[in-house]
Design a protein around this motif. Structure first.
Motif, PDB file in Angstrom:
ATOM      1  N   THR A  45       0.848  -1.172   0.000  1.00  0.00           N
ATOM      2  CA  THR A  45       0.000   0.000   0.000  1.00  0.00           C
ATOM      3  C   THR A  45       0.894   1.235   0.000  1.00  0.00           C
ATOM      4  N   SER A  47       2.187   5.021   0.453  1.00  0.00           N
ATOM      5  CA  SER A  47       1.802   6.084   1.390  1.00  0.00           C
ATOM      6  C   SER A  47       1.139   7.215   0.611  1.00  0.00           C
ATOM      7  N   GLU A  48       0.398   8.034   1.303  1.00  0.00           N
ATOM      8  CA  GLU A  48      -0.291   9.136   0.632  1.00  0.00           C
ATOM      9  C   GLU A  48       0.701  10.126   0.025  1.00  0.00           C
ATOM     10  N   SER A  49       1.903  10.212   0.594  1.00  0.00           N
ATOM     11  CA  SER A  49       2.889  11.140   0.068  1.00  0.00           C
ATOM     12  C   SER A  49       3.505  10.646  -1.255  1.00  0.00           C
ATOM     13  N   ASP A  50       3.262   9.381  -1.616  1.00  0.00           N
ATOM     14  CA  ASP A  50       3.778   8.857  -2.872  1.00  0.00           C
ATOM     15  C   ASP A  50       2.965   9.325  -4.075  1.00  0.00           C
ATOM     16  N   GLY A  51       1.819   9.894  -3.849  1.00  0.00           N
ATOM     17  CA  GLY A  51       1.032  10.450  -4.937  1.00  0.00           C
ATOM     18  C   GLY A  51       0.041   9.570  -5.566  1.00  0.00           C
TER      19      GLY A  51
END
Length: 51
Positions: A45, A47-51
Motif C-alpha cells: 500500500t 503512502s499518501e505522500s507517494d502520490g
C-alpha cells in the motif's frame, strides 16, 4: 484512432525496457513472466505522500 508511443522516458535500464516491451507486444516467455512475478508485493500500500 490508435496512438503508438515510440519513446521511453521513465526507464533507462535495458532489462526493464525489454521486459516492458515483451508485455506490450504480448510475447512474454516463462523467464519474463517469472521476472514480473518476482516484483509482486502482496499487501503493498503506497503512502499518501507517494502520490
Amino acid at each position: 484512432m490508435p496512438i503508438e508511443l515510440t519513446r521511453i522516458y521513465r526507464q533507462s535500464d535495458t532489462d526493464s525496457i525489454n521486459l516492458l516491451n515483451a508485455v506490450r507486444d504480448n510475447r512474454l516467455d516463462e523467464r519474463s513472466l517469472a521476472r514480473l512475478n518476482a516484483r509482486y508485493q502482496p499487501g503493498f500500500t503506497p503512502s499518501e505522500s507517494d502520490g
